[in-house]
Design a protein around this motif. Structure first.
Motif, PDB file in Angstrom:
ATOM      1  N   ASN A  32      27.158  48.302  58.642  1.00 34.65           N
ATOM      2  CA  ASN A  32      27.842  48.165  57.361  1.00 34.65           C
ATOM      3  C   ASN A  32      28.940  47.101  57.438  1.00 34.65           C
ATOM      4  OD1 ASN A  32      26.381  50.345  56.087  1.00 34.65           O
ATOM      5  ND2 ASN A  32      27.623  51.745  57.318  1.00 34.65           N
ATOM      6  N   TYR A  33      29.115  46.391  56.311  1.00 39.86           N
ATOM      7  CA  TYR A  33      30.142  45.359  56.210  1.00 39.86           C
ATOM      8  C   TYR A  33      31.373  45.908  55.480  1.00 39.86           C
ATOM      9  CZ  TYR A  33      26.932  41.572  57.577  1.00 39.86           C
ATOM     10  OH  TYR A  33      26.081  40.744  58.270  1.00 39.86           O
ATOM     11  N   ASN A  34      32.487  45.331  55.829  1.00 36.40           N
ATOM     12  CA  ASN A  34      33.709  45.508  55.055  1.00 36.40           C
ATOM     13  C   ASN A  34      34.490  44.205  55.114  1.00 36.40           C
ATOM     14  OD1 ASN A  34      34.430  46.800  57.969  1.00 36.40           O
ATOM     15  ND2 ASN A  34      36.242  45.764  57.131  1.00 36.40           N
ATOM     16  N   THR A  35      35.463  44.041  54.226  1.00 39.35           N
ATOM     17  CA  THR A  35      36.284  42.825  54.190  1.00 39.35           C
ATOM     18  C   THR A  35      37.733  43.175  54.543  1.00 39.35           C
ATOM     19  OG1 THR A  35      36.699  43.106  51.825  1.00 39.35           O
ATOM     20  CG2 THR A  35      34.805  41.745  52.459  1.00 39.35           C
ATOM     21  N   ARG A  36      38.399  42.194  55.146  1.00 41.01           N
ATOM     22  CA  ARG A  36      39.829  42.340  55.479  1.00 41.01           C
ATOM     23  C   ARG A  36      40.499  40.973  55.393  1.00 41.01           C
ATOM     24  NH1 ARG A  36      41.227  45.092  61.071  1.00 41.01           N
ATOM     25  NH2 ARG A  36      39.417  43.918  61.841  1.00 41.01           N
ATOM     26  N   THR A  37      41.808  40.981  55.325  1.00 39.39           N
ATOM     27  CA  THR A  37      42.604  39.765  55.431  1.00 39.39           C
ATOM     28  C   THR A  37      43.540  39.938  56.623  1.00 39.39           C
ATOM     29  OG1 THR A  37      42.518  39.346  53.061  1.00 39.39           O
ATOM     30  CG2 THR A  37      44.274  38.259  54.296  1.00 39.39           C
ATOM     31  N   LEU A  38      43.410  39.009  57.575  1.00 42.85           N
ATOM     32  CA  LEU A  38      44.184  39.083  58.819  1.00 42.85           C
ATOM     33  C   LEU A  38      45.160  37.912  58.898  1.00 42.85           C
ATOM     34  CD1 LEU A  38      41.230  39.865  61.259  1.00 42.85           C
ATOM     35  CD2 LEU A  38      42.665  41.508  60.019  1.00 42.85           C
ATOM     36  N   THR A  39      46.211  38.106  59.654  1.00 47.65           N
ATOM     37  CA  THR A  39      47.162  37.031  59.908  1.00 47.65           C
ATOM     38  C   THR A  39      46.772  36.328  61.206  1.00 47.65           C
ATOM     39  OG1 THR A  39      48.949  38.254  58.824  1.00 47.65           O
ATOM     40  CG2 THR A  39      49.575  36.442  60.296  1.00 47.65           C
ATOM     41  N   ASP A  40      46.631  35.018  61.110  1.00 48.54           N
ATOM     42  CA  ASP A  40      46.244  34.253  62.289  1.00 48.54           C
ATOM     43  C   ASP A  40      47.323  34.345  63.357  1.00 48.54           C
ATOM     44  OD1 ASP A  40      44.646  32.366  63.794  1.00 48.54           O
ATOM     45  OD2 ASP A  40      46.172  30.870  63.279  1.00 48.54           O
TER      46      ASP A  40
END
Length: 289
Positions: A271-279
């Protein structure tokens, strides 16, 4: 004067009897073959003598003379002509004047051949339809990839918060299939690469934390600068990565904020999910060319 009685066809005038003459000829002929010939000759004379009164036309002198000897070739047509005058036509004459119609040809259809031809035609039509469907699907996939690439390029910042422009990308080795373990983060990242670029990258193996060095050795550009259309490689512990590391597909970059889609993370295997990460440290990016 000695009067001799000479046997033969001599007769007194007005005393001729055809039947008595036939009997006399048959009795006085010694050989069987001569009896038959004499009988036929006499019969012809008899038929001629009876046929003349039945005819509507008198016999000519030549015809009468021939009839006295025996049947001639003209006897049959004369009888036929006489009968034709009252409307009778022999079967042989009818067949000559009215030939039978030629029979119509009959076409015999071979059911097996017809069935085989129909099946071959249906198979050819099915193959053509499948080929056309495959071509349409391939064209749709190319259009989708092109749209994705244009969208990502137009909406994604090409700069990070710490450095300048993103370096150019080089093409590396390719694979004909998704070589990662199905359902894992590595498999999901390769599937997203293929959906965007139309092929699978290849030339390396191993756990997620080893992908940065493996991709560099396979000819791909690997840097610490985030960019859309790249695979993010995270070392163990970075943003919750396991002890073998973690990979994801980068969909966009906004400054130092990296938007990703990942498999086998928050949503579990397959299963896929989305996230926003800090580089930050422990994060590398494998660029798609």
């Amino acid at each position: 004067m000695n009067n001799e009685i000479i046997r033969g066809r001599h007769r007194a005038p007005g005393r001729h009897n055809p039947l008595n003459e036939l009997k006399l000829l048959a009795r006085e002929t010694a050989q069987p073959a001569m009896k038959g010939a004499a009988f036929v000759a006499a019969t012809g004379g008899l038929v001629a003598s009876f046929a003349n009164p039945a005819s509507a036309e008198p016999l000519s002198a030549s015809t009468a003379g021939a009839a006295a000897v025996g049947p001639t070739a003209g006897a049959v047509p004369a009888a036929s002509t006489a009968l034709a005058k009252i409307g009778y036509a022999p079967a042989a004459q009818k067949a000559t004047t009215q030939p039978a119609a030629a029979p119509k040809p009959q076409v015999i259809e071979d059911i097996q051949v017809k069935t085989e031809r129909a099946a071959a035609k249906a198979a050819a039509a099915k193959a053509a339809a499948e080929k056309a469907a495959a071509e349409r699907k391939a064209a749709a996939e190319r259009a989708s990839r092109d749209l994705t690439r244009r969208t990502l390029t137009a909406t994604t910042s090409i700069k990070s918060s710490s450095n300048g422009a993103v370096p150019g990308a080089s093409s590396g080795m390719r694979s004909a299939y998704n070589w990662a373990t199905e359902g894992q983060c590595t498999w999901g990242a390769l599937a997203k690469w293929h959906a965007s670029e139309g092929y699978y990258p290849g030339g390396w193996t191993g756990n997620a934390m080893e992908w940065a060095s493996g991709a560099a050795n396979a000819g791909y550009t690997v840097t610490g600068t985030p960019r859309a259309r790249s695979i993010l490689v995270m070392q163990p512990g970075v943003h919750g990565s396991s002890n073998v590391g973690h990979v994801a597909w980068v969909t966009g970059v906004d400054g130092n904020q990296v938007h990703i889609i990942e498999m086998n993370a928050l949503a579990g295997p397959y299963n896929y999910n989305t996230r926003t990460l800090t580089d930050g440290p422990g994060m590398k990016y494998i660029y798609a060319p």
